[in-house]
Design an enzyme around this catalytic site. Structure first.
Site, PDB file in Angstrom:
ATOM      1  N   ASN A   1      -2.952  72.505   6.020  1.00  0.00           N
ATOM      2  CA  ASN A   1      -3.803  71.688   5.145  1.00  0.00           C
ATOM      3  C   ASN A   1      -3.909  72.343   3.775  1.00  0.00           C
ATOM      4  OD1 ASN A   1      -4.454  69.657   6.969  1.00  0.00           O
ATOM      5  ND2 ASN A   1      -6.325  70.648   7.673  1.00  0.00           N
TER       6      ASN A   1
ATOM      7  N   HIS B   1       4.813  69.355  14.977  1.00  0.00           N
ATOM      8  CA  HIS B   1       4.178  69.950  16.158  1.00  0.00           C
ATOM      9  C   HIS B   1       4.036  71.451  15.933  1.00  0.00           C
ATOM     10  CE1 HIS B   1       3.064  71.106  20.077  1.00  0.00           C
ATOM     11  NE2 HIS B   1       4.257  71.228  20.627  1.00  0.00           N
TER      12      HIS B   1
ATOM     13  N   HIS C   1      -4.585  61.707   9.694  1.00  0.00           N
ATOM     14  CA  HIS C   1      -3.500  61.882   8.713  1.00  0.00           C
ATOM     15  C   HIS C   1      -2.593  60.654   8.659  1.00  0.00           C
ATOM     16  CE1 HIS C   1      -4.145  66.286   8.005  1.00  0.00           C
ATOM     17  NE2 HIS C   1      -4.640  66.233   9.218  1.00  0.00           N
TER      18      HIS C   1
END
Ligand code: HDD
Length: 756
Positions: free
Chosen positions: A200, A392, A128
């Site tokens: 995603n 995270h 990414h």
């Protein structure tokens, strides 16, 4: 351009010393004399900080707003200084022993400037790496408050957010429109601490267990010997892995579908992928999957557009996002959840909720909307915000807990760990974009890039020296309390039996696609496998396709010139899930871009008509871009945004053509464009290319005036679907907007007939 008073004074002095630009000698001052040591000039008035130097609101490491206005500004004051605040008289010349002499080591400014530059780059994200971010706000609907105590999901609670979209495989400088999964990571700065939803645009993943992540990424990234291809999956190592590791089949099929080439970040769905556990105030739990539903609908590019954009505008998606936000067309998504009872089996309708290679079709568990995300501000500084933001999956708030999905477990380690290398130490939570907006009172101390000045002497518990502070909280005071689930089991390196099903949902997806979407999928596999060098890799993958569908396998095999193998196991048919298809619904056309080719009109009357069309596009909430042979203003009033040199069809969602401009002539100028070449003069080839591409890509194409000549020269049949020829621009525009609601003119793709 007028010289700034400081600048011109400095130029004079520097010029006097170096001979650059200024007079060789200031009268009366010999060349060798030191320049005047006085401050060159005074600013006329205090200069405000430049807008691009003010950062986002910053918070102290203890969570308090820093308050003082200048603390919000990265740079302050009118004069150029060193990092130590020392005012500088010259930043263009090293300190030398004479104008042609050696550079002196004592030149602190030279060393500081170059030293800092040498270290401007940080490691890009290991995956990414390429992304674009935006600030926004999330408003809870309160619809989930019966199953979670998370405060930010409460009714009308507004929470600041930062979102970063990304591609997975490419490097930071790669292109936006490559075929890939897109990241959709959201940081909610809630009153209870930061919650990160790191998802995603595809609801499943390549692997079921995080221990396989290095394998799939090593396979998908460039070949280690040549570091090619960049940002592409069309190469041997990816298909080698995908053919041998068939749990990647479903995710790969999503990538080969139109979902792998989104039209815009604003038109993508997002998925949390894993199943999460929501917890209410009484401790009751519910399993959920998170979804983002774009208000603008789910749209994709066609493959040729994606490829052209890679060259014409590699920044297409980040430009689109930033432009839309700047123009006030703030993109929106609704947050939704699919809800499942938290049973000991953790399955729903036989689907294992801990297997991230499986979806739960929306027809079985509808997506319930629980809040609205609006992106309303672009970052002021890409590096400070978009590059340094650290997401995270372990950043959770009370009311949201993880499940035992083994893919999630590895992520809970990885996202914290990677920041140590990427952001060079453990204090990345102090970087402004990462700072919680909730009060922070931790006992973490020191380390690289420590920017807090911690008070007190007792960063440990228990202590008496700092009055026993800080105190721990109970659930009633908002403490995060893990759900006290029973766990037991033998230590094994094994997966549950259901994880062995790698094909049934890929087949479900294939069966849910419309014919044109299937055709795109076949073309994508044929392209990707066709780019592989190794015959064995192609043949093995055809074996995988045979286990999805025989037509798919046969069509791809034909394209590759290889025999189609038979399935190695019975194909399981399940009812299709219409929600998986992108075709068949209508969506608002807000913010879509309409190219308008100015014709070869003969006066201001036509300009006025063109202006009316442009205004009607604006009134409809869309973006008109006038395209003319040269820049400037048509008829002296109507601004031209694109010329025949700068316009390329891939930028537009629909094209309107107001005539048939001949090459090299003015539009609506004093000259009649056709005069030189007569009535049959050929249409400018760049306009023909625009028309041909827009037609080929299934976009609405409208025209009036002499446009029909241009269409016919471009090979566009006047009767073809979505080709709208009319008497005047406004009526053609009305029909164009209707067509845009379905995104493309799908009937223009041959599709279906060949799919047997
Ligand atoms: Fe990951 C970044 C999404 C599995 C390890 N991941 C990253 C980003 C997104 C995702 C959107 C970019 C965040 C940003 O914009 O900064 N990743 C996913 C999803 C997954 C997933 C939806 C599966 C459901 N990821 C996954 C696994 C691992 C990682 C299994 C490791 C075991 N991901 C990382 C990482 C990254 C990352 C190496 C790179 C940069 C970063 O984290 O901050 O830690």
């Amino acid at each position: 351009e007028q010289s700034h008073p400081i600048r011109s004074a400095v130029d004079k002095v520097v010029g006097a010393v170096t001979g650059d630009g200024g007079p060789a000698e200031i009268p009366g001052v010999p060349n060798s004399a030191p320049p005047s040591l006085e401050e060159p000039t005074e600013p006329r008035e205090p200069l405000p900080p430049k807008p691009d130097q003010s950062g986002p609101d910053t918070f102290s490491p203890t969570g308090q707003p820093t308050g003082a206005p200048q603390a919000k500004v990265a740079q302050d004051g009118a004069y150029l200084t060193t990092a130590q605040g020392l005012r500088l008289r010259d930043t263009d010349h090293s300190l030398k022993a004479g104008p042609r002499g050696p550079v002196l080591l004592q030149d602190h400014h030279l060393r500081e400037k170059v030293m800092h530059f040498d270290h401007e780059r940080i490691p890009e994200r290991v995956v990414h790496a390429r992304g674009a971010g935006a600030h926004g706000v999330f408003r809870g609907y309160g619809a989930a408050s019966n199953i979670t105590k998370a405060a930010f999901l409460g009714k009308d609670v507004e929470t600041p957010v930062f979102v970063r979209f990304s591609t997975v495989i490419g490097s930071r400088g790669s292109a936006d429109t490559v075929r890939d999964t897109r990241g959709f990571a959201t940081k909610f700065y809630t009153s209870e601490g930061v919650f990160d939803l790191v998802g995603n645009n595809i609801p499943v993943f390549f692997i079921q267990d995080a221990i396989k992540f290095p394998d799939v990424i090593h396979a998908a990234k460039w070949h280690p010997d040549r570091e090619i291809p960049q940002a592409q999956t069309a190469h041997d190592t990816f298909w080698d892995f995908a053919g041998l590791h068939t749990e990647a089949t479903f995710h790969t099929l999503w990538n080969m579908s139109d979902r792998g080439i989104p039209r815009s970040y604003r038109m993508m769905e997002g998925f949390g992928v894993h199943t999460f556990r929501l917890v209410d105030a009484e401790g009751a739990t519910t399993l959920v999957k998170f979804h983002w539903k774009p208000k603008l609908g789910v749209h994709s590019l066609v493959w040729e557009e994606a490829q052209l954009l890679g060259g014409v505008d590699p920044d297409f998606h980040r430009r689109d996002l930033a432009d839309a936000i700047e123009a006030g067309a703030h993109p929106q998504w609704e947050l939704g959840i699919q809800v499942f009872p938290d049973t000991p089996e953790q399955t729903f309708e036989g689907i294992d909720l801990l297997d991230s290679t499986k979806i739960v079709p929306e027809e079985l568990a509808p997506v319930q909307r629980i809040g609205l995300l609006t992106l309303n501000a672009n970052p002021a500084n890409f590096f400070a915000e978009t590059e340094q933001v650290a997401f995270h999956v372990g950043h959770l708030v009370p009311g949201i807990d993880v499940t035992d999905d083994p893919l999630l477990a590895g992520r809970l380690f990885s996202y914290l760990d990677t920041q140590i290398t990427r952001l060079a130490g453990p204090n990345f939570a102090q970087i402004p974009i990462n700072r919680p907006h909730a009060p922070v009172n931790d006992m973490l101390r020191d380390g690289f890039h420590q920017t807090a000045v911690h008070r007190g002497v007792a960063p440990y518990r228990p202590n008496s020296l700092d009055g026993g502070c800080p105190f721990t909280a109970g659930a009633a005071e908002g403490a995060y309390v893990e759900v006290p689930l029973e766990v037991s089991g033998r230590k094994v390196r094994e997966a549950p039996a259901s994880y062995a099903d790698h094909f049934s949902q890929a087949r479900l997806f294939w069966l849910s696609m419309s014919p044109v979407e299937r055709e795109h999928i076949i073309a994508a596999y044929t392209f990707e496998l066709g780019k592989c060098y190794e015959q064995a890799v192609k043949e093995r993958y055809l074996g995988v396709l045979a286990n999805i569908d025989s037509v798919l396998c046969r069509q791809v095999a034909e394209g590759l010139g290889l025999p189609a193998p038979a399935a190695s196991q019975p194909l399981a048919d399940s009812p299709p899930s219409p929600a998986l298809s992108q075709i068949g619904q209508t969506w608002p056309a807000d913010g879509r871009i309409i190219g308008i080719v100015a014709g070869d009109g003969d006066g201001n009357g036509d300009v006025a008509a063109l202006g009316a069309v442009r205004q009607a596009v604006l009134d409809g909430g869309l973006v008109p871009l006038i395209i003319a042979p040269t820049g400037g203003k048509l008829g002296g009033t109507l601004p031209v945004q694109r010329t025949f040199v700068t316009a390329r069809s891939v930028e537009f969602d629909a094209l309107l053509v107001a005539g048939a401009p001949a090459p090299g002539k003015d539009a609506y100028g004093a000259r009649d464009a056709k005069a030189a070449g007569g009535a049959d003069a050929p249409v400018d080839p760049r306009v023909l290319l625009l028309i041909a591409e827009v037609y080929r890509h299934g976009k609405p194409l409208g025209g009036w005036g002499t446009a029909s000549q241009a269409f016919s020269e471009a090979g566009v049949p006047a009767q073809a679907p979505g080709v709208l020829l009319g008497d005047d621009g406004t009526s053609v525009l009305r029909e164009t907007l209707e067509l845009l609601g379905t995104h493309r003119v799908w009937d223009r793709f041959p599709a279906a007939a060949s799919l047997t």
